[in-house]
Structures are given as C-alpha cells and as structure tokens.
Design an enzyme around this catalytic site. Structure first.
Site, PDB file in Angstrom:
ATOM      1  CG  ASP A   1      -2.285  -0.470   0.821  1.00  0.00           C
ATOM      2  OD1 ASP A   1      -2.615  -0.505   0.096  1.00  0.00           O
ATOM      3  OD2 ASP A   1      -3.305  -0.503   2.135  1.00  0.00           O
TER       4      ASP A   1
ATOM      5  CD  GLU B   1      -6.401   4.044   4.897  1.00  0.00           C
ATOM      6  OE1 GLU B   1      -6.599   3.901   3.827  1.00  0.00           O
ATOM      7  OE2 GLU B   1      -6.744   3.593   5.625  1.00  0.00           O
TER       8      GLU B   1
ATOM      9  CG  ASP C   1      -7.964   3.814  -1.127  1.00  0.00           C
ATOM     10  OD1 ASP C   1      -6.870   3.048  -0.684  1.00  0.00           O
ATOM     11  OD2 ASP C   1      -9.279   3.659  -0.985  1.00  0.00           O
TER      12      ASP C   1
ATOM     13  CB  ILE D   1      -4.108  -1.400  -2.846  1.00  0.00           C
ATOM     14  CG1 ILE D   1      -3.176  -1.857  -3.139  1.00  0.00           C
ATOM     15  CG2 ILE D   1      -5.253  -2.418  -2.618  1.00  0.00           C
ATOM     16  CD1 ILE D   1      -2.422  -2.252  -3.052  1.00  0.00           C
ATOM     17  CG  ASP D   2     -11.276   1.449  -1.916  1.00  0.00           C
ATOM     18  OD1 ASP D   2     -11.077   1.080  -0.695  1.00  0.00           O
ATOM     19  OD2 ASP D   2     -12.541   1.177  -2.550  1.00  0.00           O
TER      20      ASP D   2
ATOM     21  CB  THR E   1      -6.316  -4.095   1.852  1.00  0.00           C
ATOM     22  OG1 THR E   1      -6.566  -2.794   1.896  1.00  0.00           O
ATOM     23  CG2 THR E   1      -4.806  -4.201   1.703  1.00  0.00           C
TER      24      THR E   1
ATOM     25  CG  ASP F   1     -12.651   4.396   0.481  1.00  0.00           C
ATOM     26  OD1 ASP F   1     -11.821   4.372  -0.327  1.00  0.00           O
ATOM     27  OD2 ASP F   1     -13.329   4.540   1.973  1.00  0.00           O
TER      28      ASP F   1
HETATM   29  C1  2IP Z   1     -12.370  -0.015   2.349  1.00  0.00           C
HETATM   30  C2  2IP Z   1     -12.788  -1.137   1.446  1.00  0.00           C
HETATM   31  C3  2IP Z   1     -13.910  -1.943   2.513  1.00  0.00           C
HETATM   32  C4  2IP Z   1     -15.248  -0.937   2.683  1.00  0.00           C
HETATM   33  C5  2IP Z   1     -14.286  -0.113   3.408  1.00  0.00           C
HETATM   34  C6  2IP Z   1     -12.717   1.282   3.098  1.00  0.00           C
HETATM   35  O1  2IP Z   1     -10.697   0.949   2.153  1.00  0.00           O
HETATM   36  O2  2IP Z   1     -13.073  -0.438   0.814  1.00  0.00           O
HETATM   37  O3  2IP Z   1     -13.918  -2.791   1.280  1.00  0.00           O
HETATM   38  O4  2IP Z   1     -16.106  -1.591   3.724  1.00  0.00           O
HETATM   39  O5  2IP Z   1     -15.504   1.214   3.503  1.00  0.00           O
HETATM   40  O6  2IP Z   1     -13.066   1.920   3.527  1.00  0.00           O
HETATM   41  P1  2IP Z   1     -16.874  -2.523   2.795  1.00  0.00           P
HETATM   42  O7  2IP Z   1     -16.519  -3.030   0.947  1.00  0.00           O
HETATM   43  O8  2IP Z   1     -17.213  -3.633   3.619  1.00  0.00           O
HETATM   44  O9  2IP Z   1     -18.205  -1.260   1.901  1.00  0.00           O
HETATM   45  P2  2IP Z   1      -9.354   0.011   2.090  1.00  0.00           P
HETATM   46  O10 2IP Z   1      -9.760  -1.773   1.768  1.00  0.00           O
HETATM   47  O11 2IP Z   1      -8.227   0.550   1.504  1.00  0.00           O
HETATM   48  O12 2IP Z   1      -9.136  -0.351   3.316  1.00  0.00           O
HETATM   49 CA    CA Z   2      -9.988   2.505   0.770  1.00  0.00          CA
END
Ligand code: 2IP
Ligand code: CA
Length: 388
Positions: free
Chosen positions: A61, A86, A159, A161-162, A164, A305
């Site tokens: 990340d 982040e 972001d 790697i969203d 993760t 995000d």
């Molecule tokens: C996370 C990721 C999660 C999401 C959460 C984000 O970011 O996108 O999938 O939760 O809101 O903050 P959900 O999948 O329940 O919507 P990261 O992976 O960068 O921590």
């Molecule tokens: Ca994210």
C-alpha cells in the site's frame, strides 16, 4: 499565465500513468512468488517480527502511494505536499528503528531502501524497485490541447489499494448477470482524485481496476477510467453506461456487508439491494450504470475512497451526498438542492486524530440520477433513520 498552470491533458495523462504503475505493482505483488509469499504470510498472534518485514501488505500500500506521490510531484511541483493518502510511509521495527519508504533517484537506491524494510530480501526489493522506476505507456484521447489547469489550486486524494482484504485473499469471483462481482479481485481499485482547494469540489478522477479480467488461471489485465470535470466542460474515457439502467423496475442499490438491518429493511421493498466489497468498486458500478446507487450509513468510507469516483458521478450529473445531512434536510423539507449536501474534499468531517478525521462521517449516497437519490432519501427518511 501562472507557472503552475499546466495542460489538463498532461495532468490527466500523468495521473493515469501513475495509476497504471500502481496497478503493475499491485499485480506484481500477487504474481511474483517472492512477493506473494510475503503478502499472504499469516502472522501468529503475539508474534513480533524483530525487523521491518512485519506487514508486507502495508508495504505494498505504502509503496504504491509513495510511487504515485513521487511521479505526480516530480512532474507538477506545485502539487507536492498536497497529495494525501491513508498510509504513513514510516515503518518502525520492534527495536524502535524507523525507515521512511520513499522513491529514491535510482532503482538501485530504491531497492536498497526496500531491502532494509524487507529484512534483506534483495530479490523482492529489486523486483519492486524495477516497477517503481519503470515507464508506463498510456494514451489519452479527447482532451483539448489548449485546456489549462492551475495545479496550485488543486489537492489530491489517493487510495493506493482499495479493498485490501479482497486483494490479500486473492480470489476470483464471476460477476452476476447484471455485472456485479460481490467480492474478489475485481473489487480492488486504485483511486486518485483531484479536487479544487477553494471549495473541495472534485474535478478529476482516475479509477484503475488492476484485476479487471482474468487471463488463464493466474494472469490478470486491468482497466482504467478517467474523468475531467471542469466548470463547463466534462470529458472522460468513453464509458458505455449499462443499457439496463434505463429499464429497471426497482433501482438497484449496492450496500456493504456491514450495513445496518434498519437501512436494509427500509430499502428492501422499493429497491433491489446487493452486497459488494470495496467502496471504490461500488462507486465504479454506479458510474458505469451497472447499478443505480450506493448507500452506506456508517462512517467507514474516507475522502480517499470517494474523491476520484465523485468526479465521475459529478460529470454524469450525479454526485455523492452526505447521508445523514440529507436525511436531516429531508425532515425539514429543504431538499433538494444537493450542492450543500455534496461531500467536500477540503474539509474534515470526522472526529479524532489522523485518518479518522477524513472519514465520510455522515454516511454517503452515491447516485447518477437525482430521482433515485430523492427516492432513497424519501424511504430512509420515512423509516426514521434520520437521527443517527
Ligand atoms: C475499505 C474497503 C472496504 C470498505 C471500506 C473501505 O478501504 O473499500 O471494502 O468496506 O468502507 O474503507 P465494504 O467493502 O464493507 O464497503 P481499504 O480496503 O482501503 O481499507
Ligand atoms: Ca479504501
């Protein structure tokens, strides 16, 4: 003209290139055995690694984030210091020694730094450094060559790697008939969004899906989308919006698996709700017209995000509003001038320190069509969800 004014085409091109390099790093960490072993290594409870290698997924990340910052900052010095994400780039080992992960002037110097974080794993460090210093060819069409943009008026959210957890799990899930993957590598996105410092309005978004398609058993190709949304001009990758979006009886709303029963119950009779992982992926599905909206009532998404996808949705005539604020306005019958309700990227909404301050504390609704937003707020408002 100010020296910080640049061609919009060059800025979009640089940000897309940075996202492609980020996607290459993300794919390499899964494709190279050396790196995958580190990525998926389970630590036993209570185990403290004496060196820096303790959390390779954080390194992936951070490295993606620092590479994006480096590449964009090098081309556009006015943006340096205003590119935020982040992750902190500091790694501290059990002895209290600290290393700052950054891109050095040469591949060798970057590899040497990474090798220290990776506890002397030179091979892994060299693979990563080679990608960090590589050139990524990208072609951008459709932006007038004389459009200018002042980089000193912009801030950037990344972001790296969203989603993760989907990235680490590394599973491949087929999409359902409507084109939604509930989980899996497709839900992983690199998100880079630029906003106007003066008012926090998102102007430019790049969404990169490193694992858009599977090739053979283990190979993947990605896909990127960009959108530039200046005052009266809007230009983007040619998105073929889903034809189905015009013919759905009940709007389809994506939700998180962590969504509250109250929200799900309030939506259920009037909307089709579907679960999918990844905030960025859910937002991309809205922008592509695969679904009609994305609702999250909890403060679990962050500015990084939403900034890039928000620029897309704005360009399509939609947006991302603060859910509880919208419910409050609805209850006082002040809806629906949505401009006051849009998430703003220059201001903090959350409480506490560090990254918590940048959460979308009020929850969000992402939409393309105002009528869908009104319907969602109407139903959630009637279900008395407006007090949270
Ligand atoms: C996370 C990721 C999660 C999401 C959460 C984000 O970011 O996108 O999938 O939760 O809101 O903050 P959900 O999948 O329940 O919507 P990261 O992976 O960068 O921590
Ligand atoms: Ca994210």
């Amino acid at each position: 003209m100010s020296s910080t004014a640049v061609r919009a085409l060059d800025l979009v091109h640089a940000i897309v290139c940075a996202s492609e390099k980020a996607a290459n790093i993300a794919r390499a960490c899964r494709a190279e055995q050396q790196l995958l072993a580190l990525l998926t290594e389970e630590k036993k409870e209570g185990e403290k690694n004496p060196r820096f290698v303790q959390d390779f997924k954080t390194l992936a990340d951070v490295l993606v984030q620092e590479t994006i910052k480096h590449d964009i900052g090098k081309l556009f010095p006015a943006l340096r210091g205003r590119i935020h994400g982040e992750e902190s780039n500091k790694f501290t080992n059990a002895n209290g020694d600290t290393i700052r992960v950054e891109v050095r002037p040469t591949p060798e110097a970057t590899a040497e730094l990474l090798s220290r974080v990776l506890d002397g794993n030179n091979e892994a460090a060299e693979v990563l450094a080679a990608i960090v210093h590589s050139r990524v060819p990208v072609c951008i069409d459709g932006i007038e060559r004389d459009w200018m943009i002042d980089t000193s008026s912009l801030g950037v959210w990344i972001d790296p790697i969203d989603s993760t957890s989907e990235y680490i799990a590394g599973k491949w899930e087929e999409e359902d008939q409507s084109g939604v993957a509930a989980s899996g590598l497709q839900c992983v996105c690199v998100l880079i969004g630029a906003y106007r410092l003066a008012d926090g309005v998102p102007l430019l978004g790049v969404i990169n899906q490193p694992f858009r398609q599977r090739v053979g058993c283990e190979g993947y190709t990605g896909k990127f989308y960009w959108c530039l949304c200046l005052d009266n001009e809007r230009v983007s990758t040619s998105i073929e919006r889903h034809a189905a979006s015009r013919s759905r009886d009940r709007p389809v709303v994506l939700v998180s698996t962590s969504e509250t029963p109250g929200v799900l119950d309030a939506l259920e009779p009037n909307f089709v709700t579907k679960f999918a992982a990844g905030a960025g992926y859910k937002l991309l599905c809205v922008a592509l017209g695969v679904v009609d909206a994305y609702v999250i009532s909890k403060p679990t998404t962050f500015r990084w995000d939403t900034c890039a996808p928000h620029a897309f949705l704005k360009g399509l005539g939609g947006g991302i509003v603060m859910l509880h604020e919208a419910l409050h306005k609805h209850s006082t019958a002040q809806l629906f001038d949505t401009s006051e309700l849009q998430v703003g990227y220059d201001r903090m909404e959350g409480e506490g320190d560090g990254s918590a301050q940048w959460c979308n504390a009020s929850g969000i609704v992402a939409y393309c069509d105002l009528a869908v937003l009104e319907k969602i707020i109407g139903h959630l408002g009637s279900a008395k969800l407006n007090d949270g």
